[in-house]
Write a protein that holds these residues in place. Structure first.
Motif, PDB file in Angstrom:
ATOM      1  N   GLY A 197      22.643 125.978  24.538  1.00 49.52           N
ATOM      2  CA  GLY A 197      22.572 127.314  25.122  1.00 49.52           C
ATOM      3  C   GLY A 197      23.822 128.153  24.905  1.00 49.52           C
ATOM      4  O   GLY A 197      23.788 129.373  25.045  1.00 49.52           O
ATOM      5  N   GLN A 235      31.378 114.671  22.365  1.00 47.91           N
ATOM      6  CA  GLN A 235      29.986 114.518  22.823  1.00 47.91           C
ATOM      7  C   GLN A 235      29.910 113.613  24.053  1.00 47.91           C
ATOM      8  O   GLN A 235      30.480 112.532  24.097  1.00 47.91           O
ATOM      9  CB  GLN A 235      29.125 113.916  21.711  1.00 47.91           C
ATOM     10  CG  GLN A 235      27.660 113.804  22.114  1.00 47.91           C
ATOM     11  CD  GLN A 235      26.832 113.135  21.037  1.00 47.91           C
ATOM     12  OE1 GLN A 235      26.970 113.462  19.857  1.00 47.91           O
ATOM     13  NE2 GLN A 235      25.982 112.209  21.428  1.00 47.91           N
ATOM     14  N   GLY A 255      19.682 118.864  30.177  1.00 48.07           N
ATOM     15  CA  GLY A 255      19.732 117.687  31.056  1.00 48.07           C
ATOM     16  C   GLY A 255      18.830 116.566  30.587  1.00 48.07           C
ATOM     17  O   GLY A 255      18.230 115.858  31.408  1.00 48.07           O
ATOM     18  N   HIS A 259      21.683 112.716  27.719  1.00 44.66           N
ATOM     19  CA  HIS A 259      22.913 113.404  28.152  1.00 44.66           C
ATOM     20  C   HIS A 259      23.312 112.896  29.545  1.00 44.66           C
ATOM     21  O   HIS A 259      24.474 112.583  29.784  1.00 44.66           O
ATOM     22  CB  HIS A 259      22.714 114.927  28.176  1.00 44.66           C
ATOM     23  CG  HIS A 259      23.993 115.659  28.475  1.00 44.66           C
ATOM     24  ND1 HIS A 259      24.964 115.873  27.525  1.00 44.66           N
ATOM     25  CD2 HIS A 259      24.496 116.169  29.631  1.00 44.66           C
ATOM     26  CE1 HIS A 259      25.996 116.486  28.078  1.00 44.66           C
ATOM     27  NE2 HIS A 259      25.735 116.676  29.360  1.00 44.66           N
ATOM     28  N   LYS A 274      19.523 129.187  32.275  1.00 44.67           N
ATOM     29  CA  LYS A 274      18.657 130.332  32.566  1.00 44.67           C
ATOM     30  C   LYS A 274      17.215 129.910  32.864  1.00 44.67           C
ATOM     31  O   LYS A 274      16.424 130.715  33.345  1.00 44.67           O
ATOM     32  CB  LYS A 274      18.726 131.360  31.444  1.00 44.67           C
ATOM     33  CG  LYS A 274      18.205 130.914  30.107  1.00 44.67           C
ATOM     34  CD  LYS A 274      18.374 132.047  29.102  1.00 44.67           C
ATOM     35  CE  LYS A 274      17.804 131.642  27.759  1.00 44.67           C
ATOM     36  NZ  LYS A 274      18.036 132.617  26.716  1.00 44.67           N
ATOM     37  N   ALA A 278      14.719 123.667  34.119  1.00 42.76           N
ATOM     38  CA  ALA A 278      15.539 122.734  33.316  1.00 42.76           C
ATOM     39  C   ALA A 278      15.810 121.460  34.123  1.00 42.76           C
ATOM     40  O   ALA A 278      16.199 121.531  35.286  1.00 42.76           O
ATOM     41  CB  ALA A 278      16.850 123.405  32.906  1.00 42.76           C
ATOM     42  N   LEU A 292      24.468 132.121  31.110  1.00 42.79           N
ATOM     43  CA  LEU A 292      25.855 131.634  31.193  1.00 42.79           C
ATOM     44  C   LEU A 292      26.856 132.680  30.729  1.00 42.79           C
ATOM     45  O   LEU A 292      28.013 132.674  31.160  1.00 42.79           O
ATOM     46  CB  LEU A 292      26.015 130.308  30.438  1.00 42.79           C
ATOM     47  CG  LEU A 292      25.960 130.284  28.903  1.00 42.79           C
ATOM     48  CD1 LEU A 292      27.351 130.392  28.292  1.00 42.79           C
ATOM     49  CD2 LEU A 292      25.303 128.999  28.432  1.00 42.79           C
TER      50      LEU A 292
END
Ligand code: FAD
Length: 306
Positions: A197, A235, A255, A259, A274, A278, A292
């Motif tokens: 994003g 990462q 998410g 991750h 946004k 999510a 963001l």
């Protein structure tokens, strides 16, 4: 009091001080160091003994041999290592050498050796005990707050008979990573991570700016790394680094389970995304549904005012 070995992989890092803090709750901490390290710091955090293996050019295999030999000689109550790449490798080799059980990625160890691990995005707490041999446990960085407790350690030089396999490799040169002023990702108390994003490499400046305001490290999702937004060494996740800071800020990260695997034990998780659906919001302690590029500059302005 029973001795508890704390393996110091290289230099004395924050995780070493955390291990000493935990070791003090289990017995009398003894640090095992390789070569020249900051012994005063070890004393400040309660090391009652320091075993020095004069071998700063050792790779992982001989370190495991030294620790195995010490375990056989000293019969400690437990061995603690950091849940770092090297710590886990030493621990694995040590367990094989001693034909012993091993627990990795613990966040806590009780006085009876029961280790607590957190699984499945924090939804499951696992309590495990080594049933063969002594507890060999790797602990996630940032699981506890390091607390000083001054000691006057006895220093003992140690040597171990290395196998031919141990001698096959040695370090010939160490190239220090340029770290800048930011803390190391796995040791940082605050991590601000950006995902796909964030949009492009240039926009990552926004992530860096927030991280710097909070005195934190910068992380990235795999999608951000694969898209070339940020270098691979930052990462976070299953195939990246595991972090467990006091505060984790996820910017433009969906998410995904892979991750989460690298950050789910963070103490407080803040997400900006946004998309209200999510999955990161299932995990977040505080969520901001928004763009963001609007939210982060506003947050940064507020922090600057304080
Ligand atoms: P996306 O899933 O594309 O999400 C981007 C998010 O940004 C979306 O939720 C979107 O709503 C939001 N967004 C977009 N624009 C804005 C904006 N302007 N403001 C706010 N929000 C915005 N992933 C890892 O991260 N680490 C790993 O170690 C890892 N290992 C993996 C191992 C395997 C074997 C596999 C199969 C996958 C692995 N992955 C890993 C990949 C993982 O499955 C996801 O693809 C990846 O985490 C997605 O990254 P992301 O959240 O940045 O991107």
């Amino acid at each position: 009091m029973a001795e508890v070995l704390v393996v110091v992989e290289g230099s004395v890092k924050k995780v070493t001080l955390e291990l000493l803090t935990i070791a003090r709750t289990l017995g009398s901490p003894s640090a095992v160091v390789f070569g020249d390290v900051d012994q005063a710091k070890l004393a400040e955090y309660g090391a009652e003994k320091i075993y020095v293996a004069e071998a700063s050019d050792y790779l992982v295999a001989p370190k495991a041999t030294v620790v195995a030999s010490l375990v056989r000689q000293k019969q400690p109550a437990a061995v603690l290592l950091g849940s770092t790449q090297e710590g886990k490798e030493i621990a694995g080799r040590l367990a094989v050498k001693l034909d012993n059980g091993l627990l990795t990625d613990a966040v806590e160890v009780a006085a009876d050796g029961t280790a607590t691990q957190v699984a499945f995005a924090g939804s499951t707490i696992v309590k495990s005990k080594v049933t063969k041999g002594l507890p060999i446990v790797t602990i996630r960085p940032n699981s506890v707050t390091p607390e000083p407790s001054a000691a006057t350690p006895a220093v003992e030089q140690v040597t171990a008979e290395l196998s031919e396999a141990d001698k096959l490799t040695k370090v010939v040169e160490r190239v220090t990573e340029t770290k800048g002023s930011r803390p190391e990702l796995t040791e940082a108390g605050v991590v601000v991570s950006g995902g796909r994003g964030v949009g492009n490499a240039d926009n990552f400046k926004l992530v860096e700016e927030l991280a710097d305001l909070l005195g934190g490290a910068v992380g990235a999702s795999r999608a951000a790394v694969d898209s070339g937004f940020y270098p691979h060494q930052f990462q976070v996740g299953q195939t990246g680094k595991t972090v467990s800071p006091q505060l984790y800020v996820a910017l433009g990260i969906s998410g995904a389970i892979q991750h989460r695997a690298g950050m789910q034990t963070s103490k407080t998780i803040v997400a900006v995304n946004k998309d209200p659906e999510a999955p990161i919001f299932e995990l977040a302690d505080y969520g901001v549904v928004g763009d963001l590029f609007k939210v982060v500059p506003q947050a940064a302005d507020e922090i600057r005012k304080r």
